[in-house]
Design a protein around this motif. Structure first.
Motif, short mmCIF file in Angstrom:
data_model
loop_
_atom_site.label_atom_id
_atom_site.label_comp_id
_atom_site.label_asym_id
_atom_site.label_seq_id
_atom_site.Cartn_x
_atom_site.Cartn_y
_atom_site.Cartn_z
N ILE A 90 0.85 -1.20 0.00
CA ILE A 90 0.00 0.00 0.00
C ILE A 90 0.89 1.25 0.00
CG2 ILE A 90 -1.86 1.21 1.17
CD1 ILE A 90 -2.62 -1.38 2.53
N ASN A 99 -3.34 7.68 -3.21
CA ASN A 99 -3.79 7.57 -1.82
C ASN A 99 -4.11 8.99 -1.32
OD1 ASN A 99 -4.17 7.18 0.91
ND2 ASN A 99 -2.37 5.89 1.18
N GLY A 115 0.15 4.41 4.19
CA GLY A 115 -0.20 3.04 3.84
C GLY A 115 0.09 2.05 4.95
N TYR A 120 -2.79 2.19 7.37
CA TYR A 120 -3.87 1.36 6.82
C TYR A 120 -3.59 -0.12 7.08
CZ TYR A 120 -5.31 5.38 3.87
OH TYR A 120 -5.74 6.60 3.39
#
Length: 254
Positions: free
Chosen positions: A51, A83, A117, A120
Motif C-alpha cells: 500500500i 492515496n 499506507g 492502513y
C-alpha cells in the motif's frame, strides 16, 4: 492524546527539503545493491499486498513489488489510484482486497504499507486478523499526532478532512499479528518517534539510515522487508542484528 505525543515536533525543514535528493540517491543505491539483495531468502509464495503513502499510487511501489515478485511472492498493489486519505469507501475496498487476495491463494497475506499506507496496513490487520499473516510499516506515524509530520496539511487538502477528526490513539496499538515497524531517525516527513513500535512477543522496530520518500527503495529497508517476509508462518522471530547486520541496523533499544 498524551502530552508526550502532542510534544513530538515534525522533522526539520532542512531534512524535508533534502527528501527528493536523498530519495534519488537511495534509488540508485537500490539498483546497485540488487545483486546482493537477491541473496536474501526466497519466499514461500504467499501473497503480499503493498500500500503506497499519501498522494502516491502503485507506481511509487513498483520497484519494491518487482523485487518481492522476484523473491517468490504473489505481490499485488492496492489498485485504488492515488492515496488521498481515508475517504468514504476506501477502507471497505481495501478490506475487500485483503479478503479476495487471501481467498484467491487460500492463504493468509502479508501487508507492507509505506507511510500512511502502513497505518492502513495495521488497521486492516486488526479488522481481519484471520486473513493477515504479518504487517510491515515503512515510516508510518501511527504513534504520534498527525501534526508531528510535515504532511498533515497535504492530508487535509487531499482528503477534505481535518487530521484531528481522523486521528485515534488506538492506532498506536499493534495488531494481533507479527508486526514490524521500519523507520529512520533522519526521516524528513514524519517524526521518527511516532514511527516506532513497542517491542513485544510479536512486534518490533528496525531502524535504517535514510529519507522518508526513499524508504521503499532503501537497500537496508528492502533487505529487512525480505527477511521478515521469508519467515515461516507461525514461527515469527525478532530481526537478527548479530554479525555484519549490526553495522547496518542499529539497536532501537539504545
Amino acid at each position: 492524546m498524551s502530552a508526550a505525543t502532542q510534544s513530538i515536533r515534525p522533522p526539520s525543514k532542512i531534512l524535508m527539503l533534502l527528501e527528493g535528493r536523498r530519495a534519488l540517491t537511495e534509488l540508485g543505491a537500490f539498483l546497485n545493491a540488487l545483486p546482493l539483495l537477491h541473496l536474501t531468502p526466497r519466499g514461500d509464495g504467499h501473497p503480499v499486498l503493498v500500500i503506497p503513502g499519501l498522494m502516491a499510487g502503485d507506481d511509487s511501489t513498483l520497484p519494491l513489488r518487482k523485487f518481492l515478485e522476484g523473491r517468490g511472492y504473489a505481490v499485488k498493489g492496492w489498485g485504488l489510484g492515488l492515496n488521498r486519505g481515508l475517504r468514504a469507501g476506501v477502507q471497505d475496498r481495501m478490506l475487500d482486497c485483503v479478503r479476495q487476495l487471501s481467498h484467491l491463494h487460500n492463504r493468509k497475506i502479508s501487508i507492507v504499507g509505506w507511510s500512511l499506507g502502513g497505518i492502513y496496513a495495521r488497521e486492516l490487520a486488526k479488522i481481519a486478523p484471520d486473513q493477515v499473516r504479518s504487517v510491515i510499516s515503512l515510516g508510518s506515524p501511527f504513534g504520534g499526532s498527525p501534526r508531528s509530520t510535515n504532511a498533515w496539511q497535504v492530508y487535509q487538502l487531499a482528503s477534505g478532512q481535518s487530521v484531528d477528526n481522523v486521528h485515534d490513539v488506538a492506532m498506536s496499538v499493534a495488531p494481533a499479528v507479527p508486526t514490524t515497524a521500519i523507520y529512520s531517525r533522519t526521516d524528513g516527513i514524519c517524526a521518527w518517534q511516532g514511527c516506532v513500535e513497542k517491542t513485544s512477543a510479536e512486534s518490533e522496530s528496525i531502524e535504517v539510515e535514510g529519507s522518508h520518500c526513499g524508504l521503499a527503495v532503501n537497500p537496508a529497508a528492502v533487505y529487512a522487508i525480505a527477511d521478515r517476509l521469508a519467515q515461516p508462518d507461525g514461527a515469527w522471530k525478532p530481526f537478527d542484528r548479530s554479525g555484519w547486520r549490526s553495522l547496518i541496523f542499529p539497536d532501537p533499544a539504545r
